[in-house]
Design a protein around this motif. Sequence first.
Motif, PDB file in Angstrom:
ATOM      1  N   SER A   1      42.783  36.924  40.462  1.00 53.27           N
ATOM      2  CA  SER A   1      42.536  38.071  39.750  1.00 53.27           C
ATOM      3  C   SER A   1      42.165  39.238  40.670  1.00 53.27           C
ATOM      4  CB  SER A   1      41.601  37.912  38.621  1.00 53.27           C
ATOM      5  OG  SER A   1      41.358  39.074  37.792  1.00 53.27           O
ATOM      6  N   ARG A   2      41.179  38.742  41.618  1.00 49.26           N
ATOM      7  CA  ARG A   2      40.858  39.906  42.642  1.00 49.26           C
ATOM      8  C   ARG A   2      41.719  40.359  43.357  1.00 49.26           C
ATOM      9  NH1 ARG A   2      35.134  37.086  43.778  1.00 49.26           N
ATOM     10  NH2 ARG A   2      33.937  37.842  41.951  1.00 49.26           N
ATOM     11  N   SER A  35      44.027  42.603  41.780  1.00 47.34           N
ATOM     12  CA  SER A  35      43.627  44.074  41.616  1.00 47.34           C
ATOM     13  C   SER A  35      43.679  44.663  43.041  1.00 47.34           C
ATOM     14  CB  SER A  35      42.078  43.902  41.229  1.00 47.34           C
ATOM     15  OG  SER A  35      41.892  43.279  40.113  1.00 47.34           O
TER      16      SER A  35
END
Length: 132
Positions: free
Chosen positions: A75-76, A79
């Motif tokens: 997820s990071r 992003s």
Amino acid sequence: MTSSDLPEPVEETAAVPAATEHLSVKRFETTFSGPLPPPSDLAAYGQISPDLVERIVTASEQEREHRHRMDLEQSRRDSYGLVAGFAVAVLFLLVAAWLINGGREVAGVILGTVDLVALTAVFVLGRHSDDP
């Protein structure tokens, strides 16, 4: 060849029904999904070795924690990719504006158009990935 050279004719016998055998096979299959086997299987594992159930449960907990960490890391990364893509798009638009302001209208318009078309394509087509 004479008739004495021929073998004796075989008398016809009544047809004997073939013996039949029936073989039955029963197959039992159990499946489960999830990190842990069913409680009955865990109890059977506990009879094999007293600490085996605890080791299985601990391994399941560690796997869950690892999976959560990997999901958070992915997820990071996603992003960071979005932020980097946005920064590149803004940079290209700024360079296009600078080129137009500096008298190189054709180059600026081409760069700006390519940038906007690329951004539009990303939003319209989306990001195709091989991830399940």
